[in-house]
Enzyme design. Structure first.
Site, PDB file in Angstrom:
ATOM      1  N   ASP A  20     -44.959  -1.332 -43.342  1.00 49.18           N
ATOM      2  CA  ASP A  20     -45.411   0.044 -43.123  1.00 49.18           C
ATOM      3  C   ASP A  20     -46.874  -0.017 -42.702  1.00 49.18           C
ATOM      4  O   ASP A  20     -47.541  -1.054 -42.852  1.00 49.18           O
ATOM      5  CB  ASP A  20     -45.253   0.850 -44.413  1.00 49.18           C
ATOM      6  CG  ASP A  20     -45.688   2.303 -44.246  1.00 49.18           C
ATOM      7  OD1 ASP A  20     -45.135   2.988 -43.364  1.00 49.18           O
ATOM      8  OD2 ASP A  20     -46.590   2.751 -44.967  1.00 49.18           O
ATOM      9  N   SER A  21     -47.378   1.090 -42.225  1.00 45.74           N
ATOM     10  CA  SER A  21     -48.790   1.153 -41.850  1.00 45.74           C
ATOM     11  C   SER A  21     -49.703   1.076 -43.066  1.00 45.74           C
ATOM     12  O   SER A  21     -50.903   0.823 -42.923  1.00 45.74           O
ATOM     13  CB  SER A  21     -49.074   2.443 -41.081  1.00 45.74           C
ATOM     14  OG  SER A  21     -48.740   3.570 -41.867  1.00 45.74           O
ATOM     15  N   TYR A  52     -50.835   5.046 -38.637  1.00 44.25           N
ATOM     16  CA  TYR A  52     -50.144   4.903 -37.357  1.00 44.25           C
ATOM     17  C   TYR A  52     -49.838   6.265 -36.743  1.00 44.25           C
ATOM     18  O   TYR A  52     -49.571   6.368 -35.554  1.00 44.25           O
ATOM     19  CB  TYR A  52     -48.827   4.156 -37.544  1.00 44.25           C
ATOM     20  CG  TYR A  52     -48.933   2.656 -37.696  1.00 44.25           C
ATOM     21  CD1 TYR A  52     -50.161   2.013 -37.881  1.00 44.25           C
ATOM     22  CD2 TYR A  52     -47.794   1.868 -37.663  1.00 44.25           C
ATOM     23  CE1 TYR A  52     -50.239   0.642 -38.035  1.00 44.25           C
ATOM     24  CE2 TYR A  52     -47.859   0.490 -37.814  1.00 44.25           C
ATOM     25  CZ  TYR A  52     -49.078  -0.117 -38.007  1.00 44.25           C
ATOM     26  OH  TYR A  52     -49.144  -1.485 -38.152  1.00 44.25           O
ATOM     27  N   GLY A  53     -49.823   7.303 -37.583  1.00 39.31           N
ATOM     28  CA  GLY A  53     -49.386   8.622 -37.129  1.00 39.31           C
ATOM     29  C   GLY A  53     -50.201   9.212 -36.003  1.00 39.31           C
ATOM     30  O   GLY A  53     -49.721  10.081 -35.271  1.00 39.31           O
ATOM     31  N   CYS A  83     -41.555   2.809 -41.845  1.00 38.28           N
ATOM     32  CA  CYS A  83     -42.603   3.665 -41.286  1.00 38.28           C
ATOM     33  C   CYS A  83     -41.953   4.500 -40.202  1.00 38.28           C
ATOM     34  O   CYS A  83     -41.358   3.958 -39.262  1.00 38.28           O
ATOM     35  CB  CYS A  83     -43.719   2.795 -40.705  1.00 38.28           C
ATOM     36  SG  CYS A  83     -44.965   3.702 -39.756  1.00 38.28           S
ATOM     37  N   ASN A  84     -42.019   5.810 -40.342  1.00 36.62           N
ATOM     38  CA  ASN A  84     -41.389   6.678 -39.353  1.00 36.62           C
ATOM     39  C   ASN A  84     -42.029   6.549 -37.981  1.00 36.62           C
ATOM     40  O   ASN A  84     -41.342   6.550 -36.966  1.00 36.62           O
ATOM     41  CB  ASN A  84     -41.437   8.132 -39.827  1.00 36.62           C
ATOM     42  CG  ASN A  84     -40.324   8.455 -40.786  1.00 36.62           C
ATOM     43  OD1 ASN A  84     -39.271   8.935 -40.403  1.00 36.62           O
ATOM     44  ND2 ASN A  84     -40.550   8.187 -42.066  1.00 36.62           N
ATOM     45  N   GLU A 179     -52.099  10.160 -50.986  1.00 38.24           N
ATOM     46  CA  GLU A 179     -52.928   9.017 -51.361  1.00 38.24           C
ATOM     47  C   GLU A 179     -54.084   9.416 -52.278  1.00 38.24           C
ATOM     48  O   GLU A 179     -54.651   8.568 -52.967  1.00 38.24           O
ATOM     49  CB  GLU A 179     -53.423   8.308 -50.099  1.00 38.24           C
ATOM     50  CG  GLU A 179     -52.266   7.703 -49.308  1.00 38.24           C
ATOM     51  CD  GLU A 179     -52.690   6.672 -48.305  1.00 38.24           C
ATOM     52  OE1 GLU A 179     -53.900   6.444 -48.129  1.00 38.24           O
ATOM     53  OE2 GLU A 179     -51.793   6.072 -47.682  1.00 38.24           O
ATOM     54  N   CYS A 211     -41.581  11.146 -43.155  1.00 43.45           N
ATOM     55  CA  CYS A 211     -42.686  10.216 -43.386  1.00 43.45           C
ATOM     56  C   CYS A 211     -42.459   9.624 -44.761  1.00 43.45           C
ATOM     57  O   CYS A 211     -42.079  10.352 -45.696  1.00 43.45           O
ATOM     58  CB  CYS A 211     -44.033  10.932 -43.326  1.00 43.45           C
ATOM     59  SG  CYS A 211     -45.435   9.902 -43.817  1.00 43.45           S
ATOM     60  N   HIS A 213     -44.399   8.708 -46.997  1.00 45.25           N
ATOM     61  CA  HIS A 213     -45.256   9.250 -48.061  1.00 45.25           C
ATOM     62  C   HIS A 213     -44.622  10.492 -48.711  1.00 45.25           C
ATOM     63  O   HIS A 213     -44.868  10.770 -49.889  1.00 45.25           O
ATOM     64  CB  HIS A 213     -46.620   9.678 -47.499  1.00 45.25           C
ATOM     65  CG  HIS A 213     -47.607   8.576 -47.339  1.00 45.25           C
ATOM     66  ND1 HIS A 213     -47.487   7.592 -46.389  1.00 45.25           N
ATOM     67  CD2 HIS A 213     -48.760   8.309 -48.006  1.00 45.25           C
ATOM     68  CE1 HIS A 213     -48.521   6.775 -46.476  1.00 45.25           C
ATOM     69  NE2 HIS A 213     -49.309   7.188 -47.449  1.00 45.25           N
TER      70      HIS A 213
END
Length: 292
Positions: A20-21, A52-53, A83-84, A179, A211, A213
């Site tokens: 993932d990022s 990355y988004g 990671c989407n 986060e 996502c 998250h």
């Protein structure tokens, strides 16, 4: 015959790689662990280059290939792109470049959402949401990062399997809120209401958390969306499909599972955040340089 069985056992013993990022893919790793407690899992978080988004397709693809090359050296049997943004932008390049199976998180979520939108039960395990009664009119909504929304990956895949009533909304503020640990904070609840209001006006029926998250915000999102809206967690659905794929090929590992964690920057911060995402301590996080 014995040689074939030994070769299959050696392949089954290889690890499942997850990348993932940054932190969000830990929600996917968590579901993989729940579904397959005996597997070896290797996780890479690209914490030096997140998020990355907001990156271009070219950048995300380059980063993803660099990480994949690193993970191939860890003796893996498959790669899960947790990671989407990378699933939306880099999956074809990864599939073309690698000689191991590659699983993204978009396809499994789309298939589960389509089943729910048709009035059935989502196929996912351990707590996937279920439809009650006959199907009600409404749309399949998707919330995700700017890059995921911009890619058009979710509407494209939903349309391909017959879903026509789709609405997509970028929700970039959710990542920093997660986060920060503000999962059920007044600010987060306010942001969630703002993001979901346009979807609710169109009779939202199913909401894909686009996502990795966002599963940390399930409680807040369920309240903001309304009790009649069904949430789809791509981590749950991806773990279900990975388990099914391995089981059908006799490649599920036996014995005690293990985990390795690598990041491209700030391993101590990742370690602290991982405890929040996983609900347990991560004993060791190693720094690994990629793309240098």
């Amino acid at each position: 015959m014995k040689g074939n069985l030994a070769a299959a056992a050696r392949r089954a013993d290889k690890a499942i790689a997850v990348f993932d990022s940054g932190m969000g893919g830990l929600t996917v790793l968590r579901e993989l662990r729940r579904a397959m407690p005996s597997e070896r899992l290797v996780y890479f978080g690209d914490t030096a280059r997140l998020p990355y988004g907001s990156k271009s397709k070219e950048a995300v693809t380059r980063f993803s290939l660099e990480i994949a090359r690193f993970l191939l050296r860890r003796d893996i049997k498959m790669l899960v792109v947790a990671c989407n943004s990378a699933s939306a932008l880099a999956l074809p390049a990864l599939e073309a470049a690698l000689d191991v199976p590659v699983f993204g998180v978009i396809g499994p979520a789309v298939r589960a959402a389509a089943a729910l939108a048709r009035g059935g039960a989502a196929p996912g395990a351990h707590g996937a949401e279920r439809s009650r009664g006959a199907a009600r009119p409404g749309i399949v909504g998707v919330i995700g990062t700017e890059a995921t929304v911009r890619s058009g990956a979710y509407p494209r895949e939903l349309s391909a399997i017959g879903c026509r009533r789709i609405a997509v909304r970028a929700a970039p503020l959710f990542v920093p809120l997660v986060e920060e640990g503000w999962w059920d904070h007044p600010v987060t609840r306010s942001v969630a209401r703002e993001y979901l209001a346009p979807l609710k006006k169109r009779k939202l029926r199913v909401l894909i958390l686009g996502c990795t998250h966002y599963p940390m915000l399930k409680k807040t999102l369920r309240v903001a969306a309304g009790s009649r809206v069904l949430l789809v967690d791509s981590g749950v659905e991806t773990a279900r499909e990975v388990r099914m794929w391995l089981r059908e090929r006799g490649l599920m590992r036996k014995g005690r599972g293990s985990e390795e964690f690598f990041v491209s920057d700030a391993p101590e911060r990742f370690k602290r955040m991982a405890r929040l995402f996983l609900g347990r301590k991560v004993p060791k996080v190693r720094l690994a340089r990629v793309g240098v």
